[in-house]
Design a protein around this motif. Structure first.
Motif, mmCIF file in Angstrom:
data_model
loop_
_atom_site.group_PDB
_atom_site.id
_atom_site.type_symbol
_atom_site.label_atom_id
_atom_site.label_comp_id
_atom_site.label_asym_id
_atom_site.label_seq_id
_atom_site.Cartn_x
_atom_site.Cartn_y
_atom_site.Cartn_z
ATOM 1 N N PHE A 166 0.837 -1.199 0.000
ATOM 2 C CA PHE A 166 0.000 0.000 0.000
ATOM 3 C C PHE A 166 0.869 1.246 0.000
ATOM 4 O O PHE A 166 2.062 1.196 0.274
ATOM 5 C CB PHE A 166 -0.951 0.003 1.208
ATOM 6 C CG PHE A 166 -0.295 0.225 2.540
ATOM 7 C CD1 PHE A 166 -0.142 1.505 3.068
ATOM 8 C CD2 PHE A 166 0.164 -0.852 3.290
ATOM 9 C CE1 PHE A 166 0.439 1.710 4.305
ATOM 10 C CE2 PHE A 166 0.767 -0.665 4.530
ATOM 11 C CZ PHE A 166 0.899 0.618 5.037
ATOM 12 N N TYR A 167 0.263 2.366 -0.354
ATOM 13 C CA TYR A 167 0.937 3.647 -0.183
ATOM 14 C C TYR A 167 -0.012 4.645 0.431
ATOM 15 O O TYR A 167 -1.236 4.474 0.404
ATOM 16 C CB TYR A 167 1.576 4.156 -1.470
ATOM 17 C CG TYR A 167 0.651 4.534 -2.601
ATOM 18 C CD1 TYR A 167 0.378 5.862 -2.890
ATOM 19 C CD2 TYR A 167 0.114 3.557 -3.426
ATOM 20 C CE1 TYR A 167 -0.425 6.214 -3.959
ATOM 21 C CE2 TYR A 167 -0.689 3.897 -4.503
ATOM 22 C CZ TYR A 167 -0.959 5.219 -4.766
ATOM 23 O OH TYR A 167 -1.761 5.563 -5.831
ATOM 24 N N CYS A 168 0.565 5.691 1.033
ATOM 25 C CA CYS A 168 -0.239 6.593 1.854
ATOM 26 C C CYS A 168 0.400 7.978 1.870
ATOM 27 O O CYS A 168 1.424 8.226 1.236
ATOM 28 C CB CYS A 168 -0.381 6.036 3.267
ATOM 29 S SG CYS A 168 1.204 5.796 4.106
ATOM 30 N N PHE A 169 -0.210 8.875 2.642
ATOM 31 C CA PHE A 169 0.213 10.272 2.695
ATOM 32 C C PHE A 169 0.503 10.677 4.143
ATOM 33 O O PHE A 169 -0.171 10.219 5.063
ATOM 34 C CB PHE A 169 -0.874 11.179 2.112
ATOM 35 C CG PHE A 169 -1.231 10.842 0.684
ATOM 36 C CD1 PHE A 169 -0.630 11.519 -0.365
ATOM 37 C CD2 PHE A 169 -2.157 9.847 0.400
ATOM 38 C CE1 PHE A 169 -0.944 11.199 -1.684
ATOM 39 C CE2 PHE A 169 -2.479 9.527 -0.913
ATOM 40 C CZ PHE A 169 -1.866 10.207 -1.952
ATOM 41 N N GLY A 170 1.488 11.556 4.301
ATOM 42 C CA GLY A 170 1.842 11.988 5.640
ATOM 43 C C GLY A 170 2.398 13.396 5.650
ATOM 44 O O GLY A 170 2.501 14.057 4.611
ATOM 45 N N SER A 171 2.752 13.859 6.822
ATOM 46 C CA SER A 171 3.318 15.195 7.017
ATOM 47 C C SER A 171 4.597 15.065 7.842
ATOM 48 O O SER A 171 4.677 14.190 8.721
ATOM 49 C CB SER A 171 2.314 16.090 7.754
ATOM 50 O OG SER A 171 2.906 17.307 8.148
ATOM 51 N N CYS A 180 3.917 -0.937 3.468
ATOM 52 C CA CYS A 180 3.918 0.324 2.723
ATOM 53 C C CYS A 180 5.168 0.395 1.852
ATOM 54 O O CYS A 180 6.273 0.121 2.317
ATOM 55 C CB CYS A 180 3.894 1.504 3.691
ATOM 56 S SG CYS A 180 3.934 3.125 2.891
ATOM 57 N N TYR A 181 4.993 0.732 0.573
ATOM 58 C CA TYR A 181 6.138 0.835 -0.317
ATOM 59 C C TYR A 181 6.389 2.269 -0.778
ATOM 60 O O TYR A 181 7.411 2.560 -1.390
ATOM 61 C CB TYR A 181 5.966 -0.063 -1.549
ATOM 62 C CG TYR A 181 4.878 0.358 -2.506
ATOM 63 C CD1 TYR A 181 5.171 1.186 -3.591
ATOM 64 C CD2 TYR A 181 3.574 -0.069 -2.336
ATOM 65 C CE1 TYR A 181 4.174 1.574 -4.477
ATOM 66 C CE2 TYR A 181 2.584 0.311 -3.214
ATOM 67 C CZ TYR A 181 2.882 1.127 -4.283
ATOM 68 O OH TYR A 181 1.891 1.523 -5.154
ATOM 69 N N GLN A 182 5.444 3.188 -0.470
ATOM 70 C CA GLN A 182 5.658 4.581 -0.846
ATOM 71 C C GLN A 182 4.887 5.500 0.089
ATOM 72 O O GLN A 182 3.719 5.266 0.384
ATOM 73 C CB GLN A 182 5.216 4.828 -2.285
ATOM 74 C CG GLN A 182 5.357 6.283 -2.725
ATOM 75 C CD GLN A 182 5.107 6.464 -4.212
ATOM 76 O OE1 GLN A 182 5.874 5.977 -5.030
ATOM 77 N NE2 GLN A 182 4.035 7.146 -4.565
ATOM 78 N N LEU A 183 5.567 6.548 0.536
ATOM 79 C CA LEU A 183 4.949 7.569 1.379
ATOM 80 C C LEU A 183 5.074 8.906 0.659
ATOM 81 O O LEU A 183 6.167 9.309 0.257
ATOM 82 C CB LEU A 183 5.649 7.640 2.741
ATOM 83 C CG LEU A 183 5.238 8.786 3.660
ATOM 84 C CD1 LEU A 183 3.792 8.634 4.109
ATOM 85 C CD2 LEU A 183 6.167 8.860 4.871
ATOM 86 N N CYS A 184 3.948 9.585 0.491
ATOM 87 C CA CYS A 184 3.946 10.908 -0.122
ATOM 88 C C CYS A 184 3.841 11.947 0.994
ATOM 89 O O CYS A 184 2.912 11.890 1.809
ATOM 90 C CB CYS A 184 2.783 11.052 -1.093
ATOM 91 S SG CYS A 184 2.765 12.618 -1.980
ATOM 92 N N ILE A 189 10.172 7.650 -0.743
ATOM 93 C CA ILE A 189 9.627 8.912 -0.233
ATOM 94 C C ILE A 189 9.449 9.909 -1.384
ATOM 95 O O ILE A 189 10.375 10.180 -2.134
ATOM 96 C CB ILE A 189 10.535 9.497 0.884
ATOM 97 C CG1 ILE A 189 9.999 10.845 1.393
ATOM 98 C CG2 ILE A 189 11.974 9.639 0.427
ATOM 99 C CD1 ILE A 189 8.764 10.728 2.221
ATOM 100 N N VAL A 190 8.240 10.431 -1.505
ATOM 101 C CA VAL A 190 7.891 11.429 -2.528
ATOM 102 C C VAL A 190 7.533 12.720 -1.801
ATOM 103 O O VAL A 190 6.771 12.694 -0.827
ATOM 104 C CB VAL A 190 6.696 10.950 -3.378
ATOM 105 C CG1 VAL A 190 6.312 12.011 -4.400
ATOM 106 C CG2 VAL A 190 7.030 9.630 -4.076
ATOM 107 N N VAL A 191 8.080 13.842 -2.262
ATOM 108 C CA VAL A 191 7.805 15.127 -1.606
ATOM 109 C C VAL A 191 7.042 16.049 -2.554
ATOM 110 O O VAL A 191 7.396 16.189 -3.718
ATOM 111 C CB VAL A 191 9.100 15.814 -1.119
ATOM 112 C CG1 VAL A 191 9.731 15.015 0.010
ATOM 113 C CG2 VAL A 191 10.092 16.002 -2.253
#
Length: 500
Positions: free
Chosen positions: A274-279, A296-300, A338-340
Motif C-alpha cells: 500500500f501507499y499513503c500520505f503523511g506530514s 507500505c512501499y511509498q509515502l507521499c 519517499i515522494v515530496v
C-alpha cells in the motif's frame, strides 16, 4: 426512486459513500462517468478531445436510466463542465439536479443561482443527500433539510449545517460497484479512507473551506475503528482480490497508537502493498518502522516550501526544516520510497526561493520531487493572503467563485513564468541526474539554459516507466484510455455518419 451520479476523470470515494447510503434504503443508483480523454490534468489535446468526446454517451446513459435525481460532485476545476452538462440534461429531462462537493460548499450562494441547479449540498453529504432523496420520493419537498440549499419559487432557502458525523463506523462501506461496473479492471487496486479531517490547516487546501463551514465544531478529525477498516478490507479482498491498496487519508501518519493496531491486523490478514500520505510533523522512526512492517512501499509527504518563512506565512504549515530532513532520512534508512510535494507560483516567490529548494534537495535527496503550481480555490485562506498582497482583486475572486477555469486560475507574473517553468523542468530532470551532477547544475545556474518546453513532456513518460507505474491511479489511467478510446470513437463516428 432512481438516482444518477455524474463525475469526470477519476474515482470519487465520496460518491461511493452516498450511493451506499441510498442502496441501504432501497434506492437504485447508477454512475454516468466522463473519462475526459485528452482533456484531463495530465494530457490535453484539443483535436483529440473533440474526437473522443463522451458527452453523447453520457446523455444517452442518463436518458436510458430515467433518474428522478441527478447529482454532481463538483470541484472548482470541473464546475464549468458540470454546469454545461447540467444545462443540456435539463433541456431534455424534467429531473431534479443537485450539486455537492467542495466548490458548492465554498460558494453555495453562487451555485444555487444557476437555473440548471435545483439544490446544493454543503459540507458532509451522506445524511443530507439521503433526506433530500427521500423527500423527492415522497412527492413533497422538505425545505428544512440541514446542509441543503433549495429554491422555493423565487426564494432561496439556505439551511444551516448539521454536526459532523462523529461515528464514521456507522456509515456503510463505500459502493465500489458503482465504478467497477463502468470501468473493467478498476478492481485490481483498492482505495480506502480511514479518517476524516486533518491536523494541518494549510491555506491552499479544501480543509480551510470546511473549517469555515464547521467553525463551531470542536472536533473535526474523526477516525474509523481499526475493526471497521479491517472488516471493509477483508470483504473487499475476498470479493475483488485486489493487488494494491491506496490509503487516501490526508494524514495517515497521524495517531501512532491507531497505526500500531492497524499494522498488526493488516499484515496478518491483508498483506497487500500500500501507499499513503503523511506530514513531516507526524513522521518519526516508529511511524516509518510501522509503515514498513505493514507493507507500505511509498509515502507521499507534503513539504510545499523549504523556506520556513514562506511555509508558515503563506502556506500556514507549522513544520520545521529539521522535521523535513529527519523524515526524508528515516524513510531512506528503512528503504521506504519517499515522494515530496512542493508548490511554486505563490505570492512573493523569488528566484532565490527556487534556488534554495534546488540546493535543499541536492543535499537531502528524496526519491521523487513533485512540483505543483499554486491554484487559488474559492473560500481557501490562500485567497485572503493573495488579496492582501494585491495578487488577487475583487473581480478576480468573483471569477474564481463563478467561472473558474480548469486550472482554477493559477496566477503567475508573465515576467517570472519562464523562469519558474525552467525550474520545474530542472526538478523533473532531477530524476535522471546523479546527485553530483544535479548539484553542479544548480551551483553554476545552468537551469538558465534549459529549453522552454512543457515539463509534462518528460515527466509523464518517465512516470509511465518508473516504479510509479505500479500505483493505482497510474494503472487506472491507462485502463481508462484502453477501455474508452474505442468506445467513444465508435459512438462519435457512428453519430457523424449515420444515414438517415
Amino acid at each position: 426512486m432512481k438516482v444518477m451520479f455524474v463525475y469526470p476523470g477519476f474515482e470519487n470515494i465520496g460518491i461511493e459513500y452516498l450511493s451506499a447510503m441510498l442502496l441501504d434504503c432501497g434506492v437504485e443508483t447508477r454512475l454516468a462517468f466522463d473519462p475526459q480523454l485528452f482533456r484531463d490534468p495530465f494530457f490535453k489535446c484539443g483535436f483529440l478531445s473533440g474526437l473522443f468526446n463522451s458527452e453523447r454517451i453520457l446523455l444517452k446513459q442518463i436518458e436510458d436510466f430515467q433518474p428522478q435525481l441527478i447529482a454532481f460532485s463538483v470541484v472548482s476545476a470541473n464546475y464549468l463542465w458540470a454546469l454545461d452538462l447540467a444545462k443540456k440534461i435539463k433541456a431534455s429531462l424534467p429531473v431534479h439536479i443537485t450539486m455537492g462537493g467542495i466548490h458548492p460548499s465554498s460558494v453555495p450562494d453562487k451555485v444555487i443561482l444557476q437555473e440548471c441547479v435545483d439544490s446544493v449540498i454543503v459540507g458532509e453529504g451522506e445524511y443530507a443527500f439521503l433526506e433530500l432523496v427521500q423527500s423527492l420520493a415522497s412527492g413533497k419537498i422538505d425545505y428544512s433539510i440541514p446542509n441543503v440549499w433549495l429554491k422555493k419559487e423565487k426564494q432561496i432557502i439556505s439551511n444551516p449545517v448539521r454536526p459532523l458525523i462523529a461515528d464514521l463506523d456507522s456509515l456503510p462501506f463505500p459502493d465500489k460497484e458503482l465504478y467497477y461496473r463502468e470501468i473493467p479492471g478498476y478492481h485490481h487496486g483498492y482505495t480506502l479512507i480511514t479518517r476524516r479531517g486533518c491536523l494541518n490547516r494549510c491555506s491552499y487546501c479544501h480543509h480551510s473551506v470546511l473549517d469555515r463551514v464547521y467553525s463551531k465544531e470542536p472536533k473535526r478529525i474523526r477516525l474509523r475503528s481499526v475493526d471497521n477498516v479491517m472488516e471493509e478490507l477483508r470483504a473487499a479482498k475476498q470479493k475483488y482480490r485486489f493487488k494494491l491498496l491506496r490509503i487516501n487519508d490526508d494524514l495517515f501518519t497521524y495517531h501512532t497508537p491507531w497505526l500500531r493496531e492497524f499494522v498488526a491486523c493488516y499484515r496478518k490478514e491483508i498483506n497487500v502493498p500500500f501507499y499513503c500520505f503523511g506530514s513531516p510533523s507526524t513522521i518519526d522512526e516508529e511511524t516509518i518502522s510501522l509503515l514498513k512492517q505493514g507493507g507500505c512501499y511509498q509515502l507521499c509527504m507534503g513539504v510545499q516550501s523549504v523556506n520556513p518563512d514562506v511555509r508558515q506565512r503563506i502556506f500556514q504549515r507549522m513544520t520545521t526544516n529539521e522535521q523535513i530532513i529527519k523524515a526524508i532520512e528515516v524513510c531512506r534508512s528503512y528503504r521506504l520510497r519517499i515522494v515530496v510535494d512542493n508548490i511554486i507560483g505563490y505570492p512573493g516567490e523569488t528566484t532565490g526561493d527556487l534556488i534554495e529548494m534546488a540546493e535543499f534537495y541536492g543535499q537531502h535527496r528524496p526519491d521523487r520531487i513533485c512540483i505543483f503550481w499554486l491554484k487559488y480555490y474559492p473560500g481557501t485562506s490562500i485567497v485572503d493572503i493573495a488579496e492582501k498582497q494585491d495578487v488577487l482583486n475583487a473581480q478576480k475572486i468573483r471569477e474564481l467563485e463563478e467561472c473558474p477555469c480548469e486550472n482554477a486560475n493559477t496566477l503567475v507574473d508573465p515576467g517570472l513564468a519562464k523562469e519558474k517553468k525552467r525550474f520545474h523542468l530542472l526538478f523533473v530532470l532531477y530524476h535522471f541526474l546523479s546527485l553530483r551532477i544535479f548539484r553542479w547544475c544548480v551551483r553554476h545556474r545552468l537551469y538558465r539554459f534549459l529549453p522552454m518546453i512543457n515539463p509534462a513532456c518528460i515527466e509523464y513518460p518517465y512516470m509511465m516507466f518508473s516504479r510509479e507505474r505500479l500505483d493505482i491511479p497510474r494503472r487506472r489511467y491507462y485502463r481508462k484510455y484502453f477501455y474508452y478510446l474505442p468506445k467513444t470513437f465508435y459512438a462519435n463516428i457512428k453519430k457523424r455518419f449515420t444515414i438517415r
